[in-house]
Motif scaffolding. Structure first.
Motif, short mmCIF file in Angstrom:
data_model
loop_
_atom_site.label_atom_id
_atom_site.label_comp_id
_atom_site.label_asym_id
_atom_site.label_seq_id
_atom_site.Cartn_x
_atom_site.Cartn_y
_atom_site.Cartn_z
N SER A 176 24.44 -27.98 -7.51
CA SER A 176 25.87 -27.69 -7.86
C SER A 176 26.08 -27.46 -9.24
CB SER A 176 26.53 -29.05 -7.27
OG SER A 176 26.08 -30.24 -8.12
N VAL A 177 25.36 -27.84 -10.12
CA VAL A 177 25.56 -27.19 -11.56
C VAL A 177 25.62 -25.91 -11.81
CG1 VAL A 177 22.87 -27.07 -12.16
CG2 VAL A 177 24.69 -27.67 -13.86
N LEU A 178 25.05 -25.05 -10.90
CA LEU A 178 25.54 -23.51 -11.01
C LEU A 178 26.80 -23.15 -11.09
CD1 LEU A 178 22.58 -22.33 -8.82
CD2 LEU A 178 22.57 -22.26 -11.25
N TRP A 179 27.58 -23.94 -10.19
CA TRP A 179 29.20 -23.78 -10.30
C TRP A 179 29.90 -24.31 -11.25
CZ3 TRP A 179 25.61 -23.44 -6.11
CH2 TRP A 179 25.91 -22.55 -5.24
N ASP A 180 29.27 -24.74 -12.15
CA ASP A 180 29.96 -25.72 -13.47
C ASP A 180 30.83 -24.39 -14.11
OD1 ASP A 180 30.49 -26.80 -16.07
OD2 ASP A 180 29.01 -28.15 -15.25
N GLU A 181 32.17 -24.80 -14.34
CA GLU A 181 32.84 -23.79 -15.13
C GLU A 181 32.46 -23.47 -16.37
OE1 GLU A 181 37.00 -24.87 -15.15
OE2 GLU A 181 37.28 -24.51 -13.06
N ARG A 182 31.49 -24.24 -17.08
CA ARG A 182 31.04 -23.97 -18.61
C ARG A 182 30.16 -22.82 -18.52
NH1 ARG A 182 28.90 -29.84 -19.75
NH2 ARG A 182 28.75 -29.77 -17.71
N LEU A 183 29.72 -22.32 -17.22
CA LEU A 183 28.74 -21.43 -17.30
C LEU A 183 29.31 -20.13 -16.82
CD1 LEU A 183 25.78 -23.39 -15.27
CD2 LEU A 183 25.67 -22.55 -17.65
N LYS A 184 30.41 -19.86 -17.13
CA LYS A 184 31.20 -18.67 -16.44
C LYS A 184 30.77 -17.21 -17.37
CE LYS A 184 36.01 -16.63 -16.25
NZ LYS A 184 36.14 -16.12 -15.12
N GLY A 185 30.36 -16.55 -16.49
CA GLY A 185 29.51 -15.18 -17.14
C GLY A 185 28.28 -15.64 -17.89
N LYS A 186 27.47 -16.62 -17.61
CA LYS A 186 26.29 -16.89 -18.31
C LYS A 186 24.89 -17.14 -17.50
CE LYS A 186 28.57 -19.05 -22.27
NZ LYS A 186 29.32 -19.88 -22.79
N LEU A 187 24.99 -16.73 -16.08
CA LEU A 187 23.90 -16.84 -15.62
C LEU A 187 23.19 -15.58 -15.10
CD1 LEU A 187 25.15 -19.72 -12.77
CD2 LEU A 187 23.61 -20.05 -14.75
N ALA A 188 21.96 -15.72 -14.80
CA ALA A 188 21.19 -14.59 -14.28
C ALA A 188 20.71 -15.17 -13.20
CB ALA A 188 20.16 -14.02 -15.24
N MET A 189 21.08 -14.63 -11.81
CA MET A 189 20.52 -14.95 -10.58
C MET A 189 19.52 -14.15 -10.04
SD MET A 189 21.69 -18.18 -10.33
CE MET A 189 21.43 -18.87 -8.66
N TRP A 190 18.54 -14.27 -9.38
CA TRP A 190 17.77 -13.48 -8.63
C TRP A 190 18.21 -12.63 -7.55
CZ3 TRP A 190 12.66 -15.19 -5.64
CH2 TRP A 190 11.76 -14.08 -5.50
N ASP A 191 18.12 -11.24 -7.60
CA ASP A 191 18.55 -10.35 -6.41
C ASP A 191 17.62 -10.27 -5.34
OD1 ASP A 191 19.73 -8.57 -5.04
OD2 ASP A 191 19.46 -6.81 -6.65
N ASN A 192 17.60 -11.39 -4.71
CA ASN A 192 16.78 -11.81 -3.68
C ASN A 192 17.58 -12.64 -2.51
OD1 ASN A 192 14.57 -13.52 -2.30
ND2 ASN A 192 13.47 -11.92 -3.27
N LEU A 193 17.16 -12.79 -1.28
CA LEU A 193 17.57 -13.57 -0.43
C LEU A 193 17.47 -15.23 -0.84
CD1 LEU A 193 16.73 -11.99 3.05
CD2 LEU A 193 18.91 -12.00 1.76
#
Lengths: 300, 358
Positions: free
Chosen positions: B156-173
């Protein structure tokens, strides 16, 4: 006389045969190329587009389901439009940048040497690979890239901006940079045919520089603009590398979807249907542009 | 006459040399065609094998599991002896009847394997084992602890507002699975339409935080080092690479929802077991010696528990820090499974990517 006539009549069919053989000699390679690398692959794509996948095996058939899906289920039709938008913007900016360069090459550089140098400068970037150029833009546009560092050094901004990279702006900028030479060359090829006497005549008859451009140069250059536009649009439309390297979280294009359909879902029929839809679009675009080119072509 | 004699002598010499060369090798001389990932048939691992058995290895490299499936189904044992697909593709080959069961009695090293790799669900059908597990790893969730000092043990930490525009997620299922685990889907590899829609909504809600979908370990490392992002989901190699570049504030989040795990296995293409080199290869690559070499080469962990004892101290320390060799952690992993509705999954994934972030 009679002897000569005989020889002529006897030889005539031979000549024709030789002519025909010669024509065949020149026509055969392009025909083989066209059949082997265009018609056959297109036919295979069309064949796949009507079938379906049963687990990992392809099942041939005649169903329009894949086409219905392309048109009605998101994200396919939406992404075709989105890619068209990126293609159009690439074509627009490329043409805008290319036109003055082509004008300068055609009219303002009187020395052959200067013309050659500009020509070489235009095509020089082609000697570097596409990937290298795309990566170069990453180092320029990045959060700690040249652009941000430069702006901070100049005191324009205090904090680096993230708006330069990983969005549609960086994609269109890169595509424009890479494909503009195509536009320069096709516009220049058209302008080069324009006799300087036409411009001189316009000026002699009292036309201003602007009037000469609008009434003489621009109409004659339209076919070149169209040709360059079609090339840059097509290259931008079908691109998938720039979105992958420089695009943001929503910078997906239709070619990337086709790749994932083949690589991830192994759904060849749907990928083929998208391919056919794009081929049809391209054919329509070429027909329209050819019609426009013909209408605007001026006999010089 | 003289000439014939010389020729005869030369022929004799060649023959003798040939016999000598042959006698140095064990019985299994021949060649072995592998369809595999580039790192899996490096000289470091192959040369001792060829030395020992005389089997010459002829690898063909692939870049995706689909390529393995397509080529195996298309050409079979005529051109391929062994393939090394991942756990989300193995059952496809088993179900298609393209691979043979493994004769465990010929592979004594299997007894030293970690419990999860003794008879993993992705390799077993009708009580037969269809592959020899090899390299494996878990997907990691990492964040810069300077940005999120109080990261909870949850995705759930990924959805934290402090991370706006700051994540790199894998282009994968796998990223789709992450969101599915977040909303509490039980079997992420067999989602219903409703579950897929909810996953889609969760991912669209995550999009404002995503700056870039990455496609390679190197890209993730670059994004982090150049401060374009502060974290995301990634691979063990990317994490260890970043730690090696002294990215000390990069900390792993161990989500209670579980993480995905991949595991490659060597499988025998149907009919290929007649080739004596096949079991010779399987015996070699299941040994702790060869797996320690492969680990040194690739940085991955390997399925034979004894191979960990042969690692160099640094490599062992890293894998221990990552918990890769911990049987308890291995059990908690959500090991990838084949996804029967991959087309539907991909469609949702592409919809998410096409959606404009708010």
């Amino acid at each position: 006389m009679t002897v000569q006539a005989d020889i002529l009549t006897e030889n005539a069919p031979d000549m024709r045969r030789i002519e025909r053989r010669r024509a065949l000699f020149w026509l055969l390679p392009p025909i083989l190329w066209f059949v082997g690398f265009m018609l056959v692959p297109y036919a295979i794509t069309l064949f796949y587009s009507f079938g379906r996948m049963d687990y990992v095996q392809f099942v041939a058939g005649f169903s329009l389901d894949n086409y219905v899906k392309v048109l009605t289920v998101q994200p396919y039709a939406g992404l075709i439009l989105r890619s068209a938008k990126i293609g159009l913007l690439t074509a627009f900016w490329s043409t805008l940048l290319a036109y003055p360069v082509a004008i300068a090459m055609a009219f303002y550089l009187s020395s052959e040497c200067a013309k050659h140098i500009l020509y070489i400068l235009v095509i020089l970037p082609w000697w570097a690979s596409y990937l290298v150029k795309a990566y170069a833009w990453k180092t320029i546009l990045g959060t700690h890239g040249l652009l941000n560092e430069g702006l901070i050094w100049l005191g324009v901004i205090d904090e680096p901006l993230t708006v330069f990279l990983y969005n549609d702006f960086s994609i269109i900028l890169t595509l424009t940079y890479i494909f503009t030479p195509f536009a320069v060359l096709s516009i220049y090829a058209q302008l080069e045919r324009l006799p300087l006497s036409l411009i001189e005549a316009a000026r002699d008859l009292g036309a201003t520089g602007w009037e000469t451009f609008i009434k003489v140069i621009w109409p004659i250059s339209i076919p070149g603009v169209l040709a360059g536009g079609v090339i840059t649009f097509s290259l931008g439309f079908g691109d998938f590398i720039a979105p992958a390297l420089l695009g943001g979280a929503d910078s997906i294009m239709i070619s990337s979807v086709v790749i994932s359909l083949l690589g991830v879902a192994n759904d060849r029929p749907l990928a083929a249907a998208i391919g056919v839809a794009i081929i049809l679009m391209a054919m329509a675009l070429l027909t329209v542009s050819q019609y426009l080119e013909k209408r605007t072509q001026v006999r010089l | 006459m003289g000439n014939v004699k010389i020729q005869g002598l030369a022929a004799g010499a060649v023959l003798t040399l040939g016999v000598l060369a042959a006698s140095q090798h064990a019985a299994a001389e021949g060649s072995l065609a592998l369809l595999t990932w580039e790192g899996y048939s490096d000289d470091l691992v192959v040369a001792p094998f060829t030395e020992k058995t005389g089997c010459v290895v002829e690898p063909t490299y692939v870049s995706s599991n689909d390529e393995i499936i397509a080529k195996t189904l298309a050409s079979g044992s005529a051109t391929i002896d062994l393939v090394s697909p991942s756990n989300d593709a193995t059952m496809t080959l088993i179900d298609a009847g393209a691979v043979e069961p493994i004769d465990k009695s010929k592979l004594p090293h299997l007894a030293d394997y970690f419990p999860v790799f003794q008879s993993p669900s992705w390799l077993v059908k009708d009580n037969d084992l269809y592959g020899v597990p090899y390299g494996y790893g878990f997907l990691r969730l990492v964040l810069d602890s300077n940005v999120i000092p109080d990261a909870p043990a949850s995705v759930s930490v990924l959805w934290d507002e402090r991370l706006k525009g700051k994540l790199a997620m894998w282009d994968n299922l796998e990223t789709l699975y992450v969101a599915a685990r977040y909303i509490g889907v039980k079997d992420v590899y067999n989602m219903t339409d409703e579950e897929l829609q909810k996953t889609r909504d969760a991912l669209i809600a995550l999009k404002p935080n995503i700056r870039k979908f990455w496609t390679s370990d190197a890209e993730f490392q670059q994004l982090y080092m150049q401060k374009e992002v502060v974290g995301g989901n990634t691979t063990e190699l990317a994490v260890s690479g970043l730690w090696a570049q002294s990215a000390d504030s990069l900390k792993e989040v161990l989500p209670q929802e579980g993480s995905g795990g991949w595991s490659d296995s060597w499988m025998i293409v149907k009919g290929a077991s007649e080739n004596p080199c096949v079991y010779a290869w399987l015996d070699w690559i299941s040994s702790p010696e060869s797996q320690a070499l492969a680990s040194k080469l690739t940085g991955y962990a390997f399925a034979n528990a004894k191979s960990f004892d042969m690692l160099e101290p640094e490599a062992l320390a890293l894998l221990t820090k990552l918990g890769t060799g911990d049987p308890e952690v291995q059990k908690s992993i959500s090991w990838w499974q084949p996804v029967p509705r991959r087309g539907a999954y991909l469609e949702i994934w592409n919809q998410v990517k096409a959606e404009t972030a708010q």
